[in-house]
Scaffold this motif. Structure first.
Motif, mmCIF file in Angstrom:
data_model
loop_
_atom_site.group_PDB
_atom_site.id
_atom_site.type_symbol
_atom_site.label_atom_id
_atom_site.label_comp_id
_atom_site.label_asym_id
_atom_site.label_seq_id
_atom_site.Cartn_x
_atom_site.Cartn_y
_atom_site.Cartn_z
ATOM 1 N N PRO A 41 -5.307 12.361 23.105
ATOM 2 C CA PRO A 41 -5.711 13.785 23.064
ATOM 3 C C PRO A 41 -6.979 14.012 22.250
ATOM 4 O O PRO A 41 -7.809 14.848 22.615
ATOM 5 N N LEU A 42 -7.124 13.261 21.156
ATOM 6 C CA LEU A 42 -8.333 13.418 20.343
ATOM 7 C C LEU A 42 -9.564 12.947 21.093
ATOM 8 O O LEU A 42 -10.634 13.578 21.031
ATOM 9 N N LEU A 43 -9.445 11.829 21.809
ATOM 10 C CA LEU A 43 -10.572 11.336 22.598
ATOM 11 C C LEU A 43 -10.935 12.314 23.714
ATOM 12 O O LEU A 43 -12.114 12.562 23.981
ATOM 13 N N TRP A 44 -9.907 12.874 24.367
ATOM 14 C CA TRP A 44 -10.194 13.875 25.402
ATOM 15 C C TRP A 44 -10.891 15.083 24.801
ATOM 16 O O TRP A 44 -11.838 15.619 25.394
ATOM 17 N N LEU A 45 -10.426 15.521 23.626
ATOM 18 C CA LEU A 45 -11.051 16.671 22.974
ATOM 19 C C LEU A 45 -12.503 16.373 22.637
ATOM 20 O O LEU A 45 -13.383 17.234 22.795
ATOM 21 N N LEU A 46 -12.778 15.154 22.194
ATOM 22 C CA LEU A 46 -14.145 14.779 21.850
ATOM 23 C C LEU A 46 -15.045 14.788 23.082
ATOM 24 O O LEU A 46 -16.173 15.304 23.038
ATOM 25 N N PHE A 47 -14.563 14.234 24.186
ATOM 26 C CA PHE A 47 -15.364 14.237 25.412
ATOM 27 C C PHE A 47 -15.505 15.645 25.979
ATOM 28 O O PHE A 47 -16.576 16.038 26.445
ATOM 29 N N ALA A 48 -14.415 16.407 25.985
ATOM 30 C CA ALA A 48 -14.455 17.751 26.554
ATOM 31 C C ALA A 48 -15.382 18.668 25.766
ATOM 32 O O ALA A 48 -15.999 19.573 26.333
ATOM 33 N N ALA A 49 -15.481 18.444 24.450
ATOM 34 C CA ALA A 49 -16.379 19.274 23.646
ATOM 35 C C ALA A 49 -17.841 18.938 23.875
ATOM 36 O O ALA A 49 -18.724 19.691 23.460
ATOM 37 N N SER A 50 -18.095 17.816 24.542
ATOM 38 C CA SER A 50 -19.475 17.363 24.732
ATOM 39 C C SER A 50 -20.057 17.717 26.094
ATOM 40 O O SER A 50 -21.209 17.368 26.370
ATOM 41 N N VAL A 51 -19.282 18.378 26.957
ATOM 42 C CA VAL A 51 -19.768 18.692 28.294
ATOM 43 C C VAL A 51 -19.856 20.197 28.459
ATOM 44 O O VAL A 51 -19.234 20.969 27.717
ATOM 45 N N ASP A 52 -20.628 20.622 29.445
ATOM 46 C CA ASP A 52 -20.762 22.043 29.708
ATOM 47 C C ASP A 52 -19.568 22.543 30.522
ATOM 48 O O ASP A 52 -18.677 21.779 30.912
ATOM 49 N N SER A 53 -19.552 23.846 30.793
ATOM 50 C CA SER A 53 -18.405 24.453 31.470
ATOM 51 C C SER A 53 -18.234 23.949 32.889
ATOM 52 O O SER A 53 -17.116 23.840 33.389
ATOM 53 N N GLU A 54 -19.333 23.621 33.573
ATOM 54 C CA GLU A 54 -19.228 23.124 34.944
ATOM 55 C C GLU A 54 -18.608 21.729 34.980
ATOM 56 O O GLU A 54 -17.734 21.441 35.795
ATOM 57 N N ALA A 55 -19.070 20.840 34.091
ATOM 58 C CA ALA A 55 -18.536 19.478 34.068
ATOM 59 C C ALA A 55 -17.100 19.449 33.569
ATOM 60 O O ALA A 55 -16.349 18.532 33.896
ATOM 61 N N LEU A 56 -16.690 20.437 32.788
ATOM 62 C CA LEU A 56 -15.333 20.452 32.246
ATOM 63 C C LEU A 56 -14.291 20.554 33.346
ATOM 64 O O LEU A 56 -13.193 19.991 33.224
ATOM 65 N N PHE A 57 -14.613 21.249 34.438
ATOM 66 C CA PHE A 57 -13.650 21.442 35.519
ATOM 67 C C PHE A 57 -14.038 20.671 36.784
ATOM 68 O O PHE A 57 -13.439 20.896 37.835
ATOM 69 N N SER A 58 -15.001 19.789 36.679
ATOM 70 C CA SER A 58 -15.427 19.017 37.851
ATOM 71 C C SER A 58 -14.858 17.611 37.785
ATOM 72 O O SER A 58 -14.309 17.185 36.772
ATOM 73 N N SER A 59 -15.024 16.878 38.885
ATOM 74 C CA SER A 59 -14.514 15.515 38.961
ATOM 75 C C SER A 59 -15.389 14.528 38.203
ATOM 76 O O SER A 59 -14.924 13.465 37.801
#
Length: 304
Positions: free
Chosen positions: A50-68
């Motif tokens: 979960p921490l790694l996912w949070l780190l990656f998710a915080a580094s992308v924009d809103s479009e990439a967050l919900f894209s493949s």
């Protein structure tokens, strides 16, 4: 010519059998260590994912967050997310951060001192009703904090303290579990002979505590401080009940309000993610700075 055999000498095959038994005894030990290492590795991975996912998710924009293409480097926008976070609501996130630091640091520092002092009293003094009072403390440990939130809100409303800083700060100062830990640390770390020597030298009880007892209880104080810091920093239900002014929200309640608005405005999702990541920093810094006291505090009383 006949040969005689020494009856006390073991047969030639006995050393081979002993070596075989030793090898067979080492195999289960090696296998047990391997199984333990695998279990620990899986547990660490489970905790870090979960921490790694949070780190990656915080580094992308809103479009990439919900894209493949979540891991596409072109979608990385850590600095942009931080800038958007600080600009949202005229910097309301920094206000929430300041409030959380106030509630957590001040509440943990004062609460740990009160808990340590109460535990010291239970460990070093004899008074009427001591056993009954400590039993009440132990019973209070088992009472969930959510059960007390509504009665505390009614009391705060009666005295006009609801929707203020004090309505969140004062209730977290008293921690029954901290009192329990304080008694354990005082019993293990503060010898009665040292306190008697301080009294013989003319020190009052308060001076003996602050000048002698509290210094010896430093590892215990830090341990209680870290427990209360984590508890107050993650506190959610008490501020939810007590506060209605957004400027008084801690991070937990402020991020919850953004997350509740995210289904209507998806731009809040990246703000919640990056805000959650930055909210971890004070706890990480506190544990790294105080871990040597914390480790020694956790082993109090284990060696006599």
């Amino acid at each position: 010519m006949s040969t005689t055999q020494n009856p006390g000498r073991p047969p030639a095959a006995a050393p081979d059998r002993r070596r075989a038994r030793a090898r067979s005894a080492r195999r289960p030990l090696w296998a047990g260590r391997a199984v333990a290492n695998v279990i620990v590795g899986i547990s660490v991975l489970y905790a870090l994912l979960p921490l790694l996912w949070l780190l990656f998710a915080a580094s992308v924009d809103s479009e990439a967050l919900f894209s493949s293409d979540f891991f596409d480097p072109s979608g990385f926008s850590l600095l942009g997310n931080i800038e958007a976070l600080l600009d949202q609501g005229d910097g309301i996130y920094l206000t929430w951060y300041r409030n959380s630091l106030l509630y957590a640091v001040v509440g943990a520092a004062v609460g740990a001192l009160l808990s340590t002092a109460a535990g010291y009293v239970f460990a070093k003094y004899e008074f009427a009703g001591k056993a009954q009072l400590f039993a009440l403390v132990l019973v209070s440990v088992m009472v969930p904090a959510t059960v007390l939130a509504l009665p505390m809100y009614l009391l705060a409303s009666e005295i006009g303290m609801a929707n203020t800083v004090w309505s969140v700060l004062i209730p977290v100062l008293f921690n029954p579990f901290g009192v329990y830990l304080g008694r354990i640390f005082a019993t293990s770390y503060v010898p009665d002979e040292v306190l008697e020597a301080a009294r013989v030298d003319g020190a009052s009880e308060l001076r003996a505590f602050f000048g002698v007892g509290l210094k010896m209880l430093a590892p215990g104080y830090v341990t209680v401080f870290l427990f209360q810091l984590t508890m107050i920093w993650n506190n959610f239900f008490l501020p939810l009940v007590m506060l209605s002014d957004e400027d008084l929200f801690p991070l937990s309640l402020g991020l919850y309000s953004w997350n509740a608005a995210a289904p209507i405005d998806p731009d809040f999702y990246p703000l919640v993610v990056i805000g959650s990541l930055l909210a971890l920093l004070p706890l990480v810094v506190a544990f790294l700075m105080l871990q040597r006291f914390w480790r020694s505090g956790l082993t109090a009383g284990s060696v006599k």
